[in-house]
Design a protein around this motif. Structure first.
Motif, PDB file in Angstrom:
ATOM      1  N   GLU A  89      -8.138 -27.980  18.658  1.00  0.00           N
ATOM      2  CA  GLU A  89      -7.572 -29.324  18.565  1.00  0.00           C
ATOM      3  C   GLU A  89      -7.075 -29.618  17.150  1.00  0.00           C
ATOM      4  OE1 GLU A  89      -9.274 -33.442  19.895  1.00  0.00           O
ATOM      5  OE2 GLU A  89      -9.488 -31.977  21.492  1.00  0.00           O
ATOM      6  N   GLU A  92      -3.933 -27.688  16.604  1.00  0.00           N
ATOM      7  CA  GLU A  92      -2.856 -28.307  17.373  1.00  0.00           C
ATOM      8  C   GLU A  92      -2.302 -29.524  16.632  1.00  0.00           C
ATOM      9  OE1 GLU A  92      -3.307 -28.163  21.886  1.00  0.00           O
ATOM     10  OE2 GLU A  92      -3.117 -30.277  21.451  1.00  0.00           O
ATOM     11  N   GLN A  93      -3.207 -30.315  16.051  1.00  0.00           N
ATOM     12  CA  GLN A  93      -2.769 -31.501  15.304  1.00  0.00           C
ATOM     13  C   GLN A  93      -1.925 -31.108  14.100  1.00  0.00           C
ATOM     14  OE1 GLN A  93      -6.353 -33.662  14.470  1.00  0.00           O
ATOM     15  NE2 GLN A  93      -6.495 -34.451  16.548  1.00  0.00           N
ATOM     16  N   PHE A  95      -0.282 -28.324  13.653  1.00  0.00           N
ATOM     17  CA  PHE A  95       0.944 -27.716  14.158  1.00  0.00           C
ATOM     18  C   PHE A  95       1.952 -28.799  14.575  1.00  0.00           C
ATOM     19  CE2 PHE A  95       3.177 -25.867  17.903  1.00  0.00           C
ATOM     20  CZ  PHE A  95       3.839 -24.851  17.259  1.00  0.00           C
ATOM     21  N   SER A  96       1.454 -29.807  15.303  1.00  0.00           N
ATOM     22  CA  SER A  96       2.331 -30.904  15.746  1.00  0.00           C
ATOM     23  C   SER A  96       2.919 -31.640  14.551  1.00  0.00           C
ATOM     24  CB  SER A  96       1.551 -31.908  16.597  1.00  0.00           C
ATOM     25  OG  SER A  96       0.974 -31.268  17.672  1.00  0.00           O
ATOM     26  N   ILE A  99       5.764 -29.590  13.076  1.00  0.00           N
ATOM     27  CA  ILE A  99       6.967 -29.606  13.921  1.00  0.00           C
ATOM     28  C   ILE A  99       7.664 -30.965  13.804  1.00  0.00           C
ATOM     29  CG2 ILE A  99       7.775 -29.488  16.352  1.00  0.00           C
ATOM     30  CD1 ILE A  99       6.850 -26.786  15.399  1.00  0.00           C
ATOM     31  N   GLU A 100       6.854 -32.041  13.806  1.00  0.00           N
ATOM     32  CA  GLU A 100       7.413 -33.391  13.708  1.00  0.00           C
ATOM     33  C   GLU A 100       8.128 -33.590  12.376  1.00  0.00           C
ATOM     34  OE1 GLU A 100       3.933 -35.294  16.272  1.00  0.00           O
ATOM     35  OE2 GLU A 100       4.506 -36.456  14.511  1.00  0.00           O
ATOM     36  N   ALA A 103      11.412 -31.958  12.325  1.00  0.00           N
ATOM     37  CA  ALA A 103      12.394 -32.720  13.116  1.00  0.00           C
ATOM     38  C   ALA A 103      12.884 -33.935  12.331  1.00  0.00           C
ATOM     39  CB  ALA A 103      11.767 -33.147  14.437  1.00  0.00           C
ATOM     40  N   LEU A 104      11.943 -34.643  11.683  1.00  0.00           N
ATOM     41  CA  LEU A 104      12.310 -35.845  10.933  1.00  0.00           C
ATOM     42  C   LEU A 104      13.186 -35.520   9.722  1.00  0.00           C
ATOM     43  CD1 LEU A 104       8.899 -37.735  11.088  1.00  0.00           C
ATOM     44  CD2 LEU A 104      11.036 -38.522  12.084  1.00  0.00           C
ATOM     45  N   ASN A 106      15.382 -33.181   9.580  1.00  0.00           N
ATOM     46  CA  ASN A 106      16.700 -32.655   9.964  1.00  0.00           C
ATOM     47  C   ASN A 106      17.344 -33.409  11.122  1.00  0.00           C
ATOM     48  OD1 ASN A 106      16.709 -30.238   8.174  1.00  0.00           O
ATOM     49  ND2 ASN A 106      14.869 -29.785   9.357  1.00  0.00           N
ATOM     50  N   PRO A 107      17.603 -34.716  10.940  1.00  0.00           N
ATOM     51  CA  PRO A 107      18.278 -35.434  12.032  1.00  0.00           C
ATOM     52  C   PRO A 107      19.724 -34.939  12.149  1.00  0.00           C
ATOM     53  CG  PRO A 107      18.055 -36.838  10.117  1.00  0.00           C
ATOM     54  CD  PRO A 107      17.390 -35.558   9.761  1.00  0.00           C
ATOM     55  N   GLU A 108      20.207 -34.861  13.362  1.00  0.00           N
ATOM     56  CA  GLU A 108      21.580 -34.377  13.555  1.00  0.00           C
ATOM     57  C   GLU A 108      22.398 -35.405  14.326  1.00  0.00           C
ATOM     58  OE1 GLU A 108      21.809 -29.953  14.680  1.00  0.00           O
ATOM     59  OE2 GLU A 108      19.731 -30.539  15.065  1.00  0.00           O
TER      60      GLU A 108
ATOM     61  N   LEU B  70      24.450 -34.758  21.331  1.00  0.00           N
ATOM     62  CA  LEU B  70      25.318 -34.913  20.149  1.00  0.00           C
ATOM     63  C   LEU B  70      26.720 -35.345  20.574  1.00  0.00           C
ATOM     64  CD1 LEU B  70      24.243 -31.842  17.986  1.00  0.00           C
ATOM     65  CD2 LEU B  70      23.996 -34.227  17.364  1.00  0.00           C
ATOM     66  N   THR B  75      21.682 -39.629  17.923  1.00  0.00           N
ATOM     67  CA  THR B  75      21.066 -38.899  16.811  1.00  0.00           C
ATOM     68  C   THR B  75      20.015 -38.002  17.429  1.00  0.00           C
ATOM     69  OG1 THR B  75      21.417 -40.757  15.332  1.00  0.00           O
ATOM     70  CG2 THR B  75      19.744 -39.164  14.666  1.00  0.00           C
ATOM     71  N   VAL B  76      20.052 -36.725  17.082  1.00  0.00           N
ATOM     72  CA  VAL B  76      19.114 -35.785  17.709  1.00  0.00           C
ATOM     73  C   VAL B  76      18.085 -35.281  16.700  1.00  0.00           C
ATOM     74  CG1 VAL B  76      18.882 -33.604  18.960  1.00  0.00           C
ATOM     75  CG2 VAL B  76      20.840 -35.083  19.397  1.00  0.00           C
ATOM     76  N   LEU B  77      16.832 -35.407  17.074  1.00  0.00           N
ATOM     77  CA  LEU B  77      15.734 -34.835  16.281  1.00  0.00           C
ATOM     78  C   LEU B  77      15.182 -33.686  17.124  1.00  0.00           C
ATOM     79  CD1 LEU B  77      13.908 -38.173  15.428  1.00  0.00           C
ATOM     80  CD2 LEU B  77      15.448 -36.945  13.931  1.00  0.00           C
ATOM     81  N   THR B  78      15.098 -32.515  16.543  1.00  0.00           N
ATOM     82  CA  THR B  78      14.685 -31.372  17.362  1.00  0.00           C
ATOM     83  C   THR B  78      13.285 -30.871  17.030  1.00  0.00           C
ATOM     84  OG1 THR B  78      16.973 -30.715  17.621  1.00  0.00           O
ATOM     85  CG2 THR B  78      15.326 -29.027  18.067  1.00  0.00           C
ATOM     86  N   HIS B  79      12.444 -30.834  18.048  1.00  0.00           N
ATOM     87  CA  HIS B  79      11.156 -30.144  17.930  1.00  0.00           C
ATOM     88  C   HIS B  79      11.437 -28.674  18.228  1.00  0.00           C
ATOM     89  CE1 HIS B  79       8.323 -33.778  18.867  1.00  0.00           C
ATOM     90  NE2 HIS B  79       8.836 -33.818  17.654  1.00  0.00           N
ATOM     91  N   LEU B  83       6.337 -29.854  22.489  1.00  0.00           N
ATOM     92  CA  LEU B  83       5.011 -30.421  22.197  1.00  0.00           C
ATOM     93  C   LEU B  83       4.548 -31.365  23.300  1.00  0.00           C
ATOM     94  CD1 LEU B  83       5.245 -31.309  18.377  1.00  0.00           C
ATOM     95  CD2 LEU B  83       4.113 -29.362  19.387  1.00  0.00           C
ATOM     96  N   THR B  91       7.576 -38.955  17.185  1.00  0.00           N
ATOM     97  CA  THR B  91       8.623 -38.574  16.222  1.00  0.00           C
ATOM     98  C   THR B  91       9.754 -39.604  16.253  1.00  0.00           C
ATOM     99  OG1 THR B  91       8.097 -36.260  16.621  1.00  0.00           O
ATOM    100  CG2 THR B  91      10.181 -36.699  15.556  1.00  0.00           C
ATOM    101  N   ASN B 193      -0.311 -35.597  22.545  1.00  0.00           N
ATOM    102  CA  ASN B 193       1.022 -34.995  22.606  1.00  0.00           C
ATOM    103  C   ASN B 193       1.611 -35.083  24.014  1.00  0.00           C
ATOM    104  OD1 ASN B 193       0.908 -34.308  19.969  1.00  0.00           O
ATOM    105  ND2 ASN B 193       0.699 -32.117  20.275  1.00  0.00           N
TER     106      ASN B 193
END
Lengths: 131, 250
Positions: A89, A92-93, A95-96, A99-100, A103-104, A106-108, B70, B75-79, B83, B91, B193
Motif C-alpha cells: 500500500e 502504491e501510494q 507510485f501514484s 505518476i500524478e 501528469a501535472l 506535462n499538461p497538453e 486534444l 487539456t490532457v493530463l496523461t497518467h 491507476l 489529478t 485510486n
C-alpha cells in the motif's frame, strides 16, 4: 532418528542461512530476521529433542507439540501478510504520487503543441538567417 | 467552523452578489481510460454547451483517447500507467485548483452524463446553497435509462451501505456526475485510486461537514458502457475496502 527429523533439521538450517544472507545485504528488517531466526532454531532444537516441544506446549496449555507449531505458524503467517500488505500500500501510494506529478507537470493542449511547433519553426528560420 | 473559514467558503465562489455562470471559472474533469469511441462526442457536447476548461485525465489508455481529446480542444493530463478513476479525478482536481477553478464538475467520459444538465448541477453552488452537489438518478425528476435490474439492486444496496457507514443521507452513491465548489475541492481528500473513491467522497463530505445537495440527473446506459463499467461483484470489494478503512482509521 526418523526421516522427518532430518528433513526438519535441514529446513531449519536452510531457513537460518537464507534469512541471514538477506539480512546482511539489508533486504530484511531486523524484526523479521529475528522471527525467522527463532523459527529456524526452534525447528532444529525440537527435531533433535522432540520432548522440548511437548514441554513448551504444556507450558502454554496445549497438549501436543505439533499443535503448538501450527498455532505459531498461523500467527507468523498473519503477521507476514499484514506487513506485506502495508508495504504494498505504501509503495502504491508513492507510485501514484509520482505518476500524478508527471501528469501535472506535462499538461497538453492542441494549441500548446502548435506553439511548440511555432517555436521550432522560429528557431529554424533564425538559424537560417544567421547562416 | 470559525469565522475566517466561513468567509473563505463564500469568497471562493461568489465574488460579489451578482455573480453569474459567466464570471466563474468552471472546470470539467473527465477521467478517461480507453474511451476513443465515446470521448469525442462527449467533448463536442461539452463545447457546444460553452464549457471551455475541459480537463481529460488520460489514465494510461492504450488507444487514441489522448489524440481525440486534444483534437476536441481539451487539456490532457496523461497518467503513464492506469491507476484508476479515483486517482485520475484527484489529478484533474489538483490541476483545476492550481489553475484557479471556482467550480469543478466531475463528468464521465463514456457518454452516460448529459452536458446540458451541468448548469442544473452547479446552480445550488452559485446560489450559495451548497458546497457540493451530487447527481442522483433515483431522485424524483432523475432518470436511469436502460439500467440493468441487477445494477439497480447493487446501487440501492450501495445507498443503504453508505447511509450506515458514512452517515450521509443520499439516494445515489456511485454517480460520477457531481460538482464541487473550490472550498469543497480543497477540503475533500481522495485517497482511493479505484472506484471506491465515490464512497470516499461521500465520507469526506460528512467528515468535513460540507453542505451538499442532490440534483436529479439522467444517466444513459448502453451496451458498451455496461460492458465497460463496474462489475457487480466488485461492489463487495468496494464495501470491504470502505469497511476496512473505517476500522483502521478508528
Amino acid at each position: 532418528m526418523e526421516l522427518i527429523q532430518i528433513i526438519l533439521i535441514i529446513a531449519g538450517a536452510v531457513l537460518i542461512y537464507i534469512t541471514r544472507k538477506f539480512y546482511l545485504i539489508n533486504k530484511l528488517k531486523r524484526e523479521t530476521y529475528l522471527i525467522f531466526l527463532l523459527i529456524g532454531f526452534m525447528l532444529i532444537i525440537t527435531s533433535v529433542f522432540p520432548q522440548v516441544s511437548v514441554i513448551l506446549s504444556n507450558l502454554v496449555g496445549i497438549n501436543r507439540g505439533t499443535d503448538l507449531f501450527v498455532y505459531i505458524s498461523i500467527i507468523v503467517i498473519f503477521y507476514l501478510i499484514i506487513s506485506i500488505n502495508i508495504r504494498i500500500e505504501t509503495l502504491e501510494q508513492k507510485f501514484s504520487a509520482l505518476i500524478e506529478q508527471l501528469a501535472l507537470n506535462n499538461p497538453e493542449t492542441k494549441n500548446h503543441d502548435n506553439s511548440k511547433k511555432k517555436i521550432k519553426r522560429k528557431q529554424e528560420t533564425e538559424n537560417k538567417h544567421r547562416k | 467552523m470559525n469565522l475566517t473559514e466561513e468567509k473563505n467558503r463564500d469568497l471562493n465562489i461568489n465574488k460579489n452578489e451578482n455573480t453569474t455562470k459567466k464570471d466563474l471559472k468552471i472546470f470539467i474533469v473527465i477521467a478517461a481510460y480507453n474511451e476513443e469511441k465515446r470521448i469525442g462526442t462527449v467533448l463536442k457536447e461539452l463545447t457546444k454547451n460553452n464549457y471551455k476548461n475541459i480537463i481529460v485525465v488520460n489514465d494510461g489508455s492504450k488507444d487514441n483517447t489522448k489524440k481525440i481529446a486534444l483534437e476536441n480542444k481539451a487539456t490532457v493530463l496523461t497518467h503513464k500507467v492506469n491507476l484508476g478513476q479515483g486517482a485520475a479525478l484527484r489529478t484533474g482536481i489538483k490541476y483545476s485548483l492550481k489553475h484557479g477553478a471556482d467550480i469543478i464538475v466531475t463528468f464521465d467520459g463514456d457518454g452516460q452524463h448529459k452536458a446540458s444538465e451541468i448548469h442544473k448541477l452547479i446552480h445550488p453552488i452559485i446560489n450559495k446553497e451548497a458546497d457540493v452537489t451530487l447527481g442522483s438518478r433515483f431522485l424524483e425528476g432523475g432518470n436511469a435509462n436502460n439500467i440493468p435490474s441487477s445494477r439497480k439492486i447493487i446501487l440501492k444496496l450501495g445507498v443503504l451501505f453508505t447511509r450506515t457507514i458514512s452517515r450521509i443521507k443520499v439516494t445515489d452513491t456511485h454517480n460520477g456526475f457531481r460538482a464541487l465548489s473550490r472550498y469543497a475541492a480543497e477540503k475533500i481528500k481522495i485517497t482511493y485510486n479505484g472506484m471506491s473513491h465515490a464512497s470516499e467522497i461521500l465520507d469526506e463530505i460528512s467528515r468535513n461537514k460540507l453542505r451538499f445537495k442532490e440534483v436529479p440527473v439522467t444517466i444513459t446506459y448502453n451496451e458498451e458502457t455496461i460492458k465497460k463499467g463496474q462489475k457487480n461483484f466488485k461492489a463487495i470489494k468496494y464495501a470491504l475496502d470502505m469497511f476496512y478503512r473505517k476500522i483502521v482509521n478508528k
